[in-house]
Structures are given as structure tokens and as C-alpha cells.
Design an enzyme around this catalytic site. Structure first.
Site, PDB file in Angstrom:
ATOM      1  N   CYS A 162       0.848  -1.188   0.000  1.00 17.55           N
ATOM      2  CA  CYS A 162       0.000   0.000   0.000  1.00 17.55           C
ATOM      3  C   CYS A 162       0.884   1.239   0.000  1.00 17.55           C
ATOM      4  O   CYS A 162       1.914   1.268   0.686  1.00 17.55           O
ATOM      5  CB  CYS A 162      -0.883  -0.020   1.248  1.00 17.55           C
ATOM      6  SG  CYS A 162      -2.034   1.360   1.354  1.00 17.55           S
ATOM      7  N   HIS A 208     -10.192   1.443   2.237  1.00 16.53           N
ATOM      8  CA  HIS A 208      -9.722   2.777   2.615  1.00 16.53           C
ATOM      9  C   HIS A 208     -10.906   3.723   2.851  1.00 16.53           C
ATOM     10  O   HIS A 208     -10.888   4.516   3.797  1.00 16.53           O
ATOM     11  CB  HIS A 208      -8.817   3.378   1.535  1.00 16.53           C
ATOM     12  CG  HIS A 208      -7.426   2.853   1.539  1.00 16.53           C
ATOM     13  ND1 HIS A 208      -6.556   2.997   2.592  1.00 16.53           N
ATOM     14  CD2 HIS A 208      -6.738   2.185   0.580  1.00 16.53           C
ATOM     15  CE1 HIS A 208      -5.397   2.445   2.300  1.00 16.53           C
ATOM     16  NE2 HIS A 208      -5.480   1.928   1.074  1.00 16.53           N
ATOM     17  N   HIS A 268      -9.389  -3.502  -1.758  1.00 18.15           N
ATOM     18  CA  HIS A 268      -8.357  -2.768  -1.017  1.00 18.15           C
ATOM     19  C   HIS A 268      -8.730  -1.287  -0.924  1.00 18.15           C
ATOM     20  O   HIS A 268      -8.686  -0.678   0.144  1.00 18.15           O
ATOM     21  CB  HIS A 268      -7.002  -2.948  -1.726  1.00 18.15           C
ATOM     22  CG  HIS A 268      -5.869  -2.195  -1.121  1.00 18.15           C
ATOM     23  ND1 HIS A 268      -4.854  -2.817  -0.436  1.00 18.15           N
ATOM     24  CD2 HIS A 268      -5.569  -0.869  -1.113  1.00 18.15           C
ATOM     25  CE1 HIS A 268      -3.985  -1.897  -0.017  1.00 18.15           C
ATOM     26  NE2 HIS A 268      -4.402  -0.715  -0.429  1.00 18.15           N
ATOM     27  N   GLU A 269      -9.117  -0.715  -2.058  1.00 17.27           N
ATOM     28  CA  GLU A 269      -9.443   0.715  -2.089  1.00 17.27           C
ATOM     29  C   GLU A 269     -10.758   1.039  -1.382  1.00 17.27           C
ATOM     30  O   GLU A 269     -10.862   2.067  -0.714  1.00 17.27           O
ATOM     31  CB  GLU A 269      -9.447   1.225  -3.529  1.00 17.27           C
ATOM     32  CG  GLU A 269      -8.100   1.133  -4.223  1.00 17.27           C
ATOM     33  CD  GLU A 269      -6.985   1.922  -3.538  1.00 17.27           C
ATOM     34  OE1 GLU A 269      -7.278   2.915  -2.835  1.00 17.27           O
ATOM     35  OE2 GLU A 269      -5.819   1.534  -3.701  1.00 17.27           O
TER      36      GLU A 269
END
Length: 111
Positions: free
Chosen positions: A33, A79, A75-76
């Protein structure tokens, strides 16, 4: 949300206000990341993810991603929910990552 496209700019995706609609299967693979430069480890994610989002014009669309695309989208979207990839590992591994970060900070590698 902007996923990495590697060497193929034609694969660029912009997902505004992404919402994960469905996930399927499992895959295990190494992740890193930009928030944690130099830190990589294996993370289990879904093999497939269907995400609804808006494009730059505000139009809704859906993306049905497999493997790396699914991993990137999940993954995004993590966030967006305040989750980082180290949250997907054991407490022991998280402590090891924190120690590595502190060591990198002391040596000036991590700022």
C-alpha cells in the site's frame, strides 16, 4: 478511488462513491500500500467483487472484477471505510509491521 493500472493505461478505472454489491470466493496474495511503503504481506480477499460506483460525469455503473481487479477494488473500498491492509492480518503481524515502521523512521527511510 483510483486503482493502479500497472503498464496499461487503458485499464484505468475511476470509481466515485464505490459500494461493494457482492463478493465471491477467496484468493490469497501479497499486497502492499502506498500508505505503508516497503511493507508487503499476504492478504486473503474475495476472488470476485461486484462494485457499483459513479464515473466522472456522475453516472452510475457496475464493475464485475476478478482476481487482481477484485483485490484492488476491495483494497481501495477498505480505505473508504477507514480500513488499511494491515487490519487484515493477525495482531502479531501488525505489531511486527509497527516495529518495522519505527525502525525505518529511526533510520530516516520512513518519514
Amino acid at each position: 478511488m483510483d486503482c493502479s493500472v500497472g503498464k496499461d493505461p487503458a485499464q484505468k478505472m475511476v470509481l466515485i462513491n464505490p459500494e461493494v454489491l457482492r463478493i465471491e470466493g477467496n484468493q490469497n496474495g501479497e499486497e502492499g500500500c502506498l500508505s505503508f511503503p516497503g511493507i508487503y504481506f499476504s492478504v486473503e480477499r474475495s476472488l470476485r467483487a461486484i462494485v457499483r460506483a459513479q464515473n466522472l460525469k456522475g453516472e452510475e455503473f457496475e464493475v464485475d472484477g476478478m482476481e487482481l481487479t477484485a483485490r484492488c477494488m476491495l483494497h481501495e473500498t477498505d480505505h473508504c471505510d477507514g480500513i488499511v491492509f494491515i487490519d487484515h492480518t493477525t495482531a502479531l503481524k501488525r505489531e511486527m509491521v509497527k516495529r518495522k515502521i519505527r525502525k525505518m523512521q529511526k533510520t530516516g527511510v520512513w518519514e
